[in-house]
Design an enzyme around this catalytic site. Sequence first.
Site, PDB file in Angstrom:
ATOM      1  N   HIS A   2      -0.972   4.260  -7.708  1.00  0.00           N
ATOM      2  CA  HIS A   2      -1.121   2.834  -7.981  1.00  0.00           C
ATOM      3  C   HIS A   2      -0.830   2.515  -9.448  1.00  0.00           C
ATOM      4  O   HIS A   2      -0.558   1.373  -9.783  1.00  0.00           O
ATOM      5  CB  HIS A   2      -2.537   2.370  -7.622  1.00  0.00           C
ATOM      6  CG  HIS A   2      -2.766   2.258  -6.146  1.00  0.00           C
ATOM      7  ND1 HIS A   2      -3.858   1.625  -5.608  1.00  0.00           N
ATOM      8  CD2 HIS A   2      -2.037   2.692  -5.083  1.00  0.00           C
ATOM      9  CE1 HIS A   2      -3.804   1.677  -4.286  1.00  0.00           C
ATOM     10  NE2 HIS A   2      -2.707   2.333  -3.946  1.00  0.00           N
ATOM     11  N   ASP A  47       1.416   8.224  -3.483  1.00  0.00           N
ATOM     12  CA  ASP A  47       1.622   6.864  -4.006  1.00  0.00           C
ATOM     13  C   ASP A  47       0.633   6.666  -5.149  1.00  0.00           C
ATOM     14  O   ASP A  47      -0.581   6.651  -4.926  1.00  0.00           O
ATOM     15  CB  ASP A  47       1.379   5.853  -2.870  1.00  0.00           C
ATOM     16  CG  ASP A  47       1.242   4.402  -3.365  1.00  0.00           C
ATOM     17  OD1 ASP A  47       1.348   4.154  -4.586  1.00  0.00           O
ATOM     18  OD2 ASP A  47       1.009   3.527  -2.514  1.00  0.00           O
ATOM     19  N   GLU A  58     -26.153  -4.758 -12.375  1.00  0.00           N
ATOM     20  CA  GLU A  58     -27.060  -4.050 -11.466  1.00  0.00           C
ATOM     21  C   GLU A  58     -26.270  -3.340 -10.368  1.00  0.00           C
ATOM     22  O   GLU A  58     -26.556  -2.210 -10.017  1.00  0.00           O
ATOM     23  CB  GLU A  58     -28.066  -5.024 -10.846  1.00  0.00           C
ATOM     24  CG  GLU A  58     -27.437  -6.163 -10.071  1.00  0.00           C
ATOM     25  CD  GLU A  58     -28.453  -7.006  -9.320  1.00  0.00           C
ATOM     26  OE1 GLU A  58     -28.285  -8.227  -9.302  1.00  0.00           O
ATOM     27  OE2 GLU A  58     -29.411  -6.461  -8.757  1.00  0.00           O
ATOM     28  N   THR A  59     -25.282  -4.024  -9.824  1.00  0.00           N
ATOM     29  CA  THR A  59     -24.423  -3.468  -8.781  1.00  0.00           C
ATOM     30  C   THR A  59     -23.027  -3.959  -9.078  1.00  0.00           C
ATOM     31  O   THR A  59     -22.849  -5.083  -9.549  1.00  0.00           O
ATOM     32  CB  THR A  59     -24.881  -3.977  -7.397  1.00  0.00           C
ATOM     33  OG1 THR A  59     -26.207  -3.498  -7.158  1.00  0.00           O
ATOM     34  CG2 THR A  59     -23.974  -3.490  -6.279  1.00  0.00           C
ATOM     35  N   HIS A 116       4.040  15.224   3.585  1.00  0.00           N
ATOM     36  CA  HIS A 116       3.095  14.535   2.700  1.00  0.00           C
ATOM     37  C   HIS A 116       3.851  13.913   1.534  1.00  0.00           C
ATOM     38  O   HIS A 116       4.986  14.290   1.242  1.00  0.00           O
ATOM     39  CB  HIS A 116       2.034  15.510   2.171  1.00  0.00           C
ATOM     40  CG  HIS A 116       1.200  16.113   3.243  1.00  0.00           C
ATOM     41  ND1 HIS A 116       0.199  15.435   3.885  1.00  0.00           N
ATOM     42  CD2 HIS A 116       1.232  17.348   3.815  1.00  0.00           C
ATOM     43  CE1 HIS A 116      -0.365  16.220   4.799  1.00  0.00           C
ATOM     44  NE2 HIS A 116       0.251  17.391   4.780  1.00  0.00           N
ATOM     45  N   HIS A 151      -2.799   8.093  -3.415  1.00  0.00           N
ATOM     46  CA  HIS A 151      -3.079   8.495  -2.030  1.00  0.00           C
ATOM     47  C   HIS A 151      -1.798   8.857  -1.308  1.00  0.00           C
ATOM     48  O   HIS A 151      -0.695   8.530  -1.760  1.00  0.00           O
ATOM     49  CB  HIS A 151      -3.819   7.376  -1.279  1.00  0.00           C
ATOM     50  CG  HIS A 151      -3.037   6.109  -1.132  1.00  0.00           C
ATOM     51  ND1 HIS A 151      -2.200   5.863  -0.063  1.00  0.00           N
ATOM     52  CD2 HIS A 151      -2.958   5.014  -1.930  1.00  0.00           C
ATOM     53  CE1 HIS A 151      -1.653   4.666  -0.201  1.00  0.00           C
ATOM     54  NE2 HIS A 151      -2.081   4.127  -1.332  1.00  0.00           N
ATOM     55  N   CYS A 152      -1.948   9.514  -0.175  1.00  0.00           N
ATOM     56  CA  CYS A 152      -0.801   9.886   0.637  1.00  0.00           C
ATOM     57  C   CYS A 152      -0.326   8.663   1.413  1.00  0.00           C
ATOM     58  O   CYS A 152      -1.126   7.819   1.805  1.00  0.00           O
ATOM     59  CB  CYS A 152      -1.166  11.017   1.597  1.00  0.00           C
ATOM     60  SG  CYS A 152       0.289  11.838   2.297  1.00  0.00           S
ATOM     61  N   MET A 168      -6.860  12.395   1.807  1.00  0.00           N
ATOM     62  CA  MET A 168      -5.807  12.402   0.789  1.00  0.00           C
ATOM     63  C   MET A 168      -5.821  11.178  -0.120  1.00  0.00           C
ATOM     64  O   MET A 168      -4.961  10.293  -0.038  1.00  0.00           O
ATOM     65  CB  MET A 168      -4.438  12.552   1.446  1.00  0.00           C
ATOM     66  CG  MET A 168      -4.268  13.922   2.077  1.00  0.00           C
ATOM     67  SD  MET A 168      -2.578  14.249   2.601  1.00  0.00           S
ATOM     68  CE  MET A 168      -1.862  14.888   1.082  1.00  0.00           C
ATOM     69  N   HIS A 226     -24.532   0.363  -2.366  1.00  0.00           N
ATOM     70  CA  HIS A 226     -25.708  -0.452  -2.042  1.00  0.00           C
ATOM     71  C   HIS A 226     -25.489  -1.325  -0.809  1.00  0.00           C
ATOM     72  O   HIS A 226     -26.183  -2.329  -0.612  1.00  0.00           O
ATOM     73  CB  HIS A 226     -26.148  -1.290  -3.241  1.00  0.00           C
ATOM     74  CG  HIS A 226     -27.619  -1.577  -3.246  1.00  0.00           C
ATOM     75  ND1 HIS A 226     -28.230  -2.405  -2.321  1.00  0.00           N
ATOM     76  CD2 HIS A 226     -28.636  -1.115  -4.017  1.00  0.00           C
ATOM     77  CE1 HIS A 226     -29.527  -2.459  -2.555  1.00  0.00           C
ATOM     78  NE2 HIS A 226     -29.798  -1.678  -3.571  1.00  0.00           N
ATOM     79  N   HIS A 286      -3.727   9.963   7.062  1.00  0.00           N
ATOM     80  CA  HIS A 286      -3.816  10.974   5.999  1.00  0.00           C
ATOM     81  C   HIS A 286      -4.920  10.600   4.997  1.00  0.00           C
ATOM     82  O   HIS A 286      -5.610  11.474   4.482  1.00  0.00           O
ATOM     83  CB  HIS A 286      -2.465  11.127   5.280  1.00  0.00           C
ATOM     84  CG  HIS A 286      -1.470  11.936   6.054  1.00  0.00           C
ATOM     85  ND1 HIS A 286      -0.614  12.840   5.471  1.00  0.00           N
ATOM     86  CD2 HIS A 286      -1.215  11.986   7.387  1.00  0.00           C
ATOM     87  CE1 HIS A 286       0.139  13.405   6.411  1.00  0.00           C
ATOM     88  NE2 HIS A 286      -0.202  12.897   7.585  1.00  0.00           N
ATOM     89  N   HIS A 298     -24.365   1.311  -7.091  1.00  0.00           N
ATOM     90  CA  HIS A 298     -25.619   0.899  -7.733  1.00  0.00           C
ATOM     91  C   HIS A 298     -26.329   2.181  -8.156  1.00  0.00           C
ATOM     92  O   HIS A 298     -26.319   3.162  -7.432  1.00  0.00           O
ATOM     93  CB  HIS A 298     -26.465   0.112  -6.726  1.00  0.00           C
ATOM     94  CG  HIS A 298     -27.845  -0.208  -7.228  1.00  0.00           C
ATOM     95  ND1 HIS A 298     -28.098  -1.318  -7.992  1.00  0.00           N
ATOM     96  CD2 HIS A 298     -29.027   0.429  -7.072  1.00  0.00           C
ATOM     97  CE1 HIS A 298     -29.400  -1.350  -8.291  1.00  0.00           C
ATOM     98  NE2 HIS A 298     -29.975  -0.304  -7.748  1.00  0.00           N
TER      99      HIS A 298
END
Lengths: 273, 370
Positions: B118, B116, B298-299, B113, B153-154, B169, B325, B164, B274
């Site tokens: 971001h 990463d 709204e969304t 494993h 994330h992996c 993950m 939504h 993964h 939403h």
Amino acid sequence: MLTLKLKRIMKIGVFAASFGVASTSIVMSSSAQLDSFETVDIAPRAFAYRMAGDFSQAGRPVDAPLVSVARTSVLHIMKQQVTAAEYDRCVVEAKCMPRPSSESSGPNLPVVQTSWEDATAYASWLSRKTGERWRLPTDEEWVFAAGSRFHDDALLVAASRDPSVRWLARYEKESEQEALDQRPRPTGAFGTNEYGLLDLSGNIWEWTNTCFIRQSLDAVGKPAAASIANCGVRVVEGEHRTFVTDFIRDARGGGCAVGKPPSNLGFRLVREE
Amino acid sequence: MTKKLWAYLAAIVIAASAVVPVQAEADLKLPRERVTLVAPPFVHAHEQVAKSGPKIIEFKMMVVEKPIVIDEVGTTIPGFSYNGSIPGPLMVVHEGDYVEVNLVNPATNTMTHTIDFHAATGALGGAALMMVNPGEQAMLRWKATRAGVFLYHCAPGGSMTPLHVISGMSGAVMVLPREGLRDKSGKLLHYDRIYYIGENDFYVPRGDDGKFQSFTDASDYFPKTLELVRKLIPTHVVFEGKVGALTGKNALLAKVGETVLIVHSQANRDSRPHLIGGHGDYVWETGKFHNPPEKDLETWFIRGGSAGAALYTFRQPGIYVYLNHMLVEAVELGALAHFKVEGQWNDDLMKQVSPPGPIPPDGIPQAKAN
């Protein structure tokens, strides 16, 4: 098979005798193709009935009234829910709609994924086959037969102008219920009630013939106007009472974002004298 | 990714492990703070406005390989997770802080494993330097140079990266500006509660009976799920790793008048959060806090592979549904949570003028008196 059935009946007979309120009878059909449908005969009694529908007082939603009902006749109701194998006989004769194929079933599993229309079609078919009069129970009859297995979902909160009060109370109540395994289990898996009926309020909800109503009540809880019935929606009974559109076979999607749907939709019938 | 590049990266890992001692070197004369992570939707205690200068914030994360149940019918997959929760825990720091992560892959695990980030700069977000086999650990320090919510994330390489991730993950880091969250005019935006919602897509094969199969072994699950993954149609889209994980007894709580920050991440697919009956008062749709938040949404849109944040002050009691939504994904596949909000109803914002009832002969409903 017959011996087995008789044994089961003997047991129930003893059970019923100890309560002195119920007895069982077997209806042998004229057709060799059909199983016998075991009914339980429940003697008349007075009981408290929580009416079914949406009730309001001065425009605010309230619990349904609790009324006293005195039954005067014996109720003949199926001891168990209609099984998949039983339902399929009606399908073979093209009088009932096929069950959705995604639901597997064994011979001893109750039928699920049935709509009110399916249940009604089955009752008509069975009546023709047997020469008897079979139909879905009314909600009142179901509650009468369910006895201690009826779940009263009254919220017992005071009427409020705040619409969130009942909403939150209902959510709390539904959240308290344990999540049941939704997979249908063989007939009898959820036990017997005091009248000998099997599997009431297990993980299969049962259709009734009672239409959804809206009713406004006066200050003392008596009907203030004629109720408005919507017979496209029927009362469904089980671990909680709910109202389902008559053509729905699987209510798990709910159609509502909030509110607990029934896990499975099945049924049992009553036989009229 | 080419084999050549992987060989190169492996060489870096080997070289790095040769020169870096197990304990992080004390080459930065900064105060240190050790944070114990908590499982989502909750978030560890943190300052919204930094009260001091930059620090080194230490986190320890265990990789957990454990079968997980992902729906109400008991469908089980061999889950992989950071710290045993799906999503992995939200890590909160401030811009200018150093994030020091110790990733532990216990010997009882079966696979390699990594992680990463971001938010981090270089070495595939750190993934190239953190590749740990069962029985190994590694430590990485990266500087939080950009404010916002960011995915981690992996990424062990090849098909193992999506596999993964669709096994659980992924998680998120929140890098707050040192001066806290601000609106367009620079006004401080404070939150009373914060919830972190991680959205996951799962791809579970069905048996001949049409029902979901259950798996406890990744070597059995991976080739079968990969066939479905390639068709891009998930069987489950869920919050917090399971259908219904944030409803009923686990519904998110708030009170009328409270301001809630909702962080939402999706490692793979796009999502459209939403809040039914509510709004996003201030939304960082792309999740990066030096861009002014949009108002009154709204969304909002969470791009696959990113995290976003929405701030909302509840004004009305009741049950709110927070969902993706794309309603099919919410209702049929599971991407739905509930907020349970207590407080006083505001008739000015909403009032039921005439409850459902018969249509009067003249077609005009009568307003009910109070």
